[in-house]
Design a protein around this motif. Structure first.
Motif, short mmCIF file in Angstrom:
data_model
loop_
_atom_site.label_atom_id
_atom_site.label_comp_id
_atom_site.label_asym_id
_atom_site.label_seq_id
_atom_site.Cartn_x
_atom_site.Cartn_y
_atom_site.Cartn_z
N GLY A 107 0.63 -1.22 0.21
CA GLY A 107 -0.20 0.13 -0.52
C GLY A 107 0.92 1.45 -0.08
O GLY A 107 1.80 1.71 -0.65
N LEU A 108 0.36 2.16 0.83
CA LEU A 108 0.68 3.89 0.36
C LEU A 108 1.13 4.02 2.03
O LEU A 108 0.30 3.89 2.89
N ASN A 109 2.06 4.64 2.23
CA ASN A 109 2.39 5.49 3.69
C ASN A 109 1.46 6.29 3.58
O ASN A 109 2.03 7.38 4.24
N LEU A 110 -0.06 6.10 4.04
CA LEU A 110 -0.74 7.01 4.07
C LEU A 110 -0.54 8.17 5.60
O LEU A 110 -0.96 9.29 5.57
N VAL A 111 0.06 7.53 6.80
CA VAL A 111 0.33 7.78 8.03
C VAL A 111 1.53 9.11 7.25
O VAL A 111 1.38 10.01 8.19
N GLY A 112 2.67 8.60 6.85
CA GLY A 112 3.34 10.03 6.32
C GLY A 112 3.11 11.02 5.46
O GLY A 112 3.46 11.81 5.44
N LEU A 113 1.92 10.78 4.88
CA LEU A 113 1.71 11.39 3.69
C LEU A 113 1.18 12.76 4.52
O LEU A 113 1.02 13.86 4.44
N LYS A 114 0.05 12.31 5.37
CA LYS A 114 -0.80 12.70 6.46
C LYS A 114 -0.04 14.12 7.66
O LYS A 114 -0.21 14.82 7.38
N ARG A 115 1.24 13.15 7.56
CA ARG A 115 1.84 14.29 8.67
C ARG A 115 2.47 14.76 8.32
O ARG A 115 2.96 16.53 8.94
N ARG A 116 3.00 15.36 7.00
CA ARG A 116 3.84 16.09 6.06
C ARG A 116 2.86 17.08 5.55
O ARG A 116 2.89 17.85 4.44
N GLY A 117 0.66 16.54 5.38
CA GLY A 117 -0.39 17.57 5.24
C GLY A 117 0.21 17.75 4.12
O GLY A 117 -0.31 19.08 3.29
N VAL A 118 0.49 16.70 2.79
CA VAL A 118 -0.51 16.64 1.27
C VAL A 118 -1.74 16.80 1.88
O VAL A 118 -2.28 16.06 2.36
N ALA A 119 -1.53 17.18 0.70
CA ALA A 119 -3.34 17.94 0.81
C ALA A 119 -4.13 16.14 0.60
O ALA A 119 -3.63 15.57 -0.62
#
Length: 260
Positions: free
Chosen positions: A192-204
């Motif tokens: 899958g994707l590192n969704l937690v990391g993406l959200k923590r970095r503020g990705v839209a």
């Protein structure tokens, strides 16, 4: 009061900024450069042609800059360059490069290298990378910015891991990992994707949605993995997806971890 403990051994020729702090029983070799604000706790060995950047802290019993664990190494000139503000914990090891890999091992800025981890010869490590306890990164690997490698995991030589990817604990990674990928299982596969990391970095949210759609196309679309990536590049408007496409299309001759 001196910043260098009297029991430390500093070889003639070492270049040490006056602000550097060196604890008891450390050994610093003649080819070493320690920049402003570096701190070596007790019993640290720094040797070889090694440069440690500003405000990096190296904890007890770490060995930094030793020769590569490579039977092809014949004593040729090689270097280890470590960036700024890294934390290198107890018993970590980092080796210099080899002639076959360009003679350089490079560590970026703001990394955390936990106890007992290993960074092998000619590895190129980006910024803000975390390598967890007892993980090993083999020779010639490339870890881009913001990668996390879980504890007790192993990264096979020459593997590339794209920006923002995360490797689960006790995982063997034998092929390249796309940016923002999530890899787990003993014989690692792309899960899958590192969704937690993406959200923590503020990705839209729109970019995360685009990445999810891209992952589904890579996992289930028609044609080869490269064919799917090429179509993604033609269709997407997301810079994050374009980053994955560019990573896949880079002509390295290596295979990729793919979803099961």
């Amino acid at each position: 009061m001196s910043n260098i403990h009297p029991s430390a051994v500093i070889e003639e020729g070492a270049r040490i900024d006056p602000s550097v702090r060196i604890g008891p029983f450390c050994v610093v070799g003649a080819g070493v450069t320690l920049k402003a604000g570096v701190e070596l706790k007790s019993h640290v060995v720094v040797t070889g042609e090694t440069e440690i950047g500003e405000e990096t802290v190296v904890f007890s019993f770490a060995v930094i800059g030793e020769i590569p664990q490579d039977l092809k190494f014949k004593g040729e000139a090689s270097r280890l360059v470590i960036g700024k503000r890294n934390r290198i914990r107890e018993h970590a090891t980092m080796n210099c490069g080899t002639e076959g890999g360009g003679g350089l091992t490079r560590i970026g800025d703001d990394g955390l290298f936990m106890a007992g981890c290993h960074i092998a010869h000619d590895a190129i490590i980006g910024d803000r990378v975390i390598v967890v306890n007892s993980a090993a990164v083999a020779g010639h690997c490339v870890l881009e910015d913001d990668v996390i490698v879980g504890g007790l995991s192993g990264i096979h030589q020459f593997v590339r891991i794209g920006q923002g990817a995360i490797i689960g604990a006790v995982t063997m990674v034998t092929n390249d990992v796309i940016p923002y990928g999530l890899v787990q299982a003993p014989r690692g596969h792309l899960d899958g994707l590192n969704l937690v990391g993406l959200k923590r970095r503020g990705v839209a949210r729109s970019d995360i949605t685009a990445l999810r759609a891209a992952f589904q196309m890579l996992a289930q679309g028609e044609g080869t993995f490269h064919d799917r990536a090429r179509r993604l590049g033609e269709e997407t408007e997301s810079d994050y997806v374009r980053q994955i496409v560019a990573f896949v299309m880079a002509d390295t001759g290596r295979h990729f971890l793919t979803p099961k």
